[in-house]
Design a protein around this motif. Structure first.
Motif, short mmCIF file in Angstrom:
data_model
loop_
_atom_site.label_atom_id
_atom_site.label_comp_id
_atom_site.label_asym_id
_atom_site.label_seq_id
_atom_site.Cartn_x
_atom_site.Cartn_y
_atom_site.Cartn_z
N ILE A 194 0.82 -1.20 0.00
CA ILE A 194 0.00 0.00 0.00
C ILE A 194 0.86 1.26 0.00
CG2 ILE A 194 -0.23 0.13 2.52
CD1 ILE A 194 -3.17 0.99 2.03
N ALA A 195 2.07 1.19 0.55
CA ALA A 195 2.95 2.36 0.56
C ALA A 195 3.35 2.76 -0.86
CB ALA A 195 4.19 2.08 1.40
N ASP A 196 3.36 1.79 -1.80
CA ASP A 196 3.74 2.09 -3.17
C ASP A 196 2.65 2.85 -3.93
OD1 ASP A 196 6.17 0.76 -2.85
OD2 ASP A 196 5.26 -1.18 -3.36
N LEU A 197 1.47 3.00 -3.32
CA LEU A 197 0.36 3.68 -4.00
C LEU A 197 0.39 5.19 -3.77
CD1 LEU A 197 -2.54 1.15 -3.33
CD2 LEU A 197 -0.86 1.21 -5.19
N TRP A 217 -7.86 3.47 -4.00
CA TRP A 217 -7.67 2.49 -2.94
C TRP A 217 -8.07 3.10 -1.59
CZ3 TRP A 217 -7.14 -2.50 -3.58
CH2 TRP A 217 -6.94 -3.28 -2.44
N PRO A 218 -8.94 2.43 -0.82
CA PRO A 218 -9.43 3.00 0.44
C PRO A 218 -8.30 3.21 1.46
CG PRO A 218 -10.77 1.12 -0.24
CD PRO A 218 -9.55 1.12 -1.11
N GLY A 219 -8.43 4.27 2.24
CA GLY A 219 -7.53 4.47 3.36
C GLY A 219 -6.19 5.07 3.05
N GLU A 222 -3.21 10.27 1.99
CA GLU A 222 -2.92 11.49 1.23
C GLU A 222 -4.16 11.83 0.39
OE1 GLU A 222 0.13 10.85 -1.63
OE2 GLU A 222 -0.90 9.21 -2.63
N ARG A 223 -4.20 13.05 -0.09
CA ARG A 223 -5.28 13.43 -0.98
C ARG A 223 -4.97 12.85 -2.36
NH1 ARG A 223 -9.24 17.23 -1.01
NH2 ARG A 223 -9.95 17.98 -3.04
#
Length: 307
Positions: A194-197, A217-219, A222-223
C-alpha cells in the motif's frame, strides 16, 4: 370510499411512486401526467383514511400506513400478474424475471448466468436494469424487481431498516484488487504494498469532491490525484490499459480486464473485502425467479473457483 374498492391502477401508481421516490419520476415512468399520479395517490389516501406519503423537498417517503399498503399491494399485483400468465396458458417455468444489478456485476457474472439459464430453461425471460443500491432496494420493496445483485462492504450492514428485512444470500466474498497498466513499474509482480500507492494517479468513479471515491484504494493517507473520472467499469479499465492511471476493481471483474491491464492484490493495510449478494423480499420465489437465482449462484461459484 372503502379501501376494498381501490383500483388496481391506483395500486400500480402507488408502487411506482414508492420505488421512484418522486411523483414526477413515477409519472414519467408510467407515461402519466403528474396531476394524474397525484389524483391516484389522493384516492388511495382517502380510502386508507391516513397519509401514505410524507412530502419532502427531496421527494416522498412512505409513512407507516404507506408501508402497510405497499406490502399488501405488492402481493396483490403479483397475484394478478400470475393469474394473467396462467390464463395465457404459460407453463409454470415460463415467465419473466426482473433482475436489478450494480455496475460491475453486469460485465461477467450476469451474462454467464443468463446464458446458462437460456440453455437450460429457454421459456424463461430475464429483464434487467442497472441501478444504485438505494434504487434497487426500493425497487425490491415496491415489487418491481424480483431479485437484485448488490455489493456490500465492511461492516456489512443491512441495506435498509425496513421490516421485514430483505432475504440476502452471499454469492461471493473476495478481496478488492488493483488494476494497473501492464507497462507500469508496479506491474512487475503479482502484488504491491500500500505504501507504493502514494503519489499515483487514479481513475475514479466520482469527482474528488464526493465523499466516496470509487476507484481509489481506500484508506490512503494522502489526498489522491484524480486523473480521470468514469462511471463505467470497462471504461475505467480501458483508461488503465492506455496508461492513464490506476483504479480498483472487484476480484470478480478480473476476467473482463482488457489486454494491457494487470490485476494485482495489495498488502500492508487492512484487508479490503467486498461481498456480492443476491437480495429479495422474504417470500417464496416464483419458479422462474428461483431458476435464475440458481443460475446466479452457479455462475458465482464458477468465478470463485481458482483457475
Amino acid at each position: 370510499m372503502d379501501f376494498t374498492d381501490v383500483s388496481l391502477v391506483a395500486l400500480r401508481v402507488f408502487r411506482e411512486v414508492a420505488e421512484r421516490s418522486t411523483l414526477t419520476s413515477a409519472a414519467a415512468a408510467l407515461g402519466y401526467t403528474q396531476s394524474a399520479v397525484s389524483r391516484q395517490i389522493a384516492s388511495l389516501e382517502r380510502a386508507a383514511g391516513a397519509p401514505l406519503l410524507e412530502r419532502r423537498r427531496d421527494g416522498v417517503r412512505l409513512t407507516a400506513a404507506g408501508h402497510i399498503v405497499l406490502r399488501r399491494a405488492v402481493t396483490v399485483l403479483d397475484q394478478i400478474d400470475a393469474t394473467a400468465r396462467e390464463l395465457a396458458g404459460l407453463p409454470a417455468e415460463a415467465g419473466t424475471v426482473r433482475l436489478g444489478w450494480f455496475a460491475s456485476a453486469g460485465s461477467v457474472l450476469l451474462p454467464r448466468a443468463i446464458a446458462a439459464l437460456r440453455r437450460s430453461h429457454p421459456a424463461i425471460t430475464v429483464s434487467t436494469r442497472e441501478g444504485s443500491t438505494p434504487a434497487l432496494v426500493r425497487a425490491l420493496r415496491a415489487g418491481t424487481l424480483d431479485l437484485a445483485l448488490l455489493a456490500s462492504m465492511p461492516p456489512f450492514r443491512p441495506f435498509d431498516t425496513e421490516s421485514p428485512p430483505l432475504t440476502v444470500r452471499t454469492l461471493s466474498e473476495r478481496s478488492l484488487r488493483l488494476a494497473v497498466p501492464a507497462t507500469h513499474p508496479l506491474a512487475a509482480g503479482d502484488s504491491v504494498d500500500i505504501a507504493d500507492l502514494r503519489g499515483q494517479r487514479w481513475i475514479a468513479g466520482s469527482s474528488s469532491g464526493d465523499e466516496k471515491l470509487m476507484g481509489v484504494w481506500p484508506g490512503l493517507d494522502e489526498r489522491p490525484v484524480i486523473a480521470h473520472t468514469a462511471r463505467d467499469w470497462l471504461a475505467k479499465l480501458h483508461l488503465v490499459a492506455a496508461g492513464c492511471g490506476l483504479t480498483t476493481v472487484p476480484a470478480s471483474l478480473a476476467p473482463a480486464a482488457p489486454p494491457g491491464v494487470r490485476i494485482l492484490s495489495v498488502h500492508g493495510g487492512p484487508e479490503e473485502r467486498r461481498r456480492l449478494v443476491l437480495a429479495r423480499l422474504p417470500r417464496p420465489l416464483p419458479e422462474p425467479a428461483a431458476r435464475l437465482a440458481d443460475a446466479l449462484r452457479t455462475a458465482a461459484a464458477e468465478l470463485n473457483t481458482p483457475t
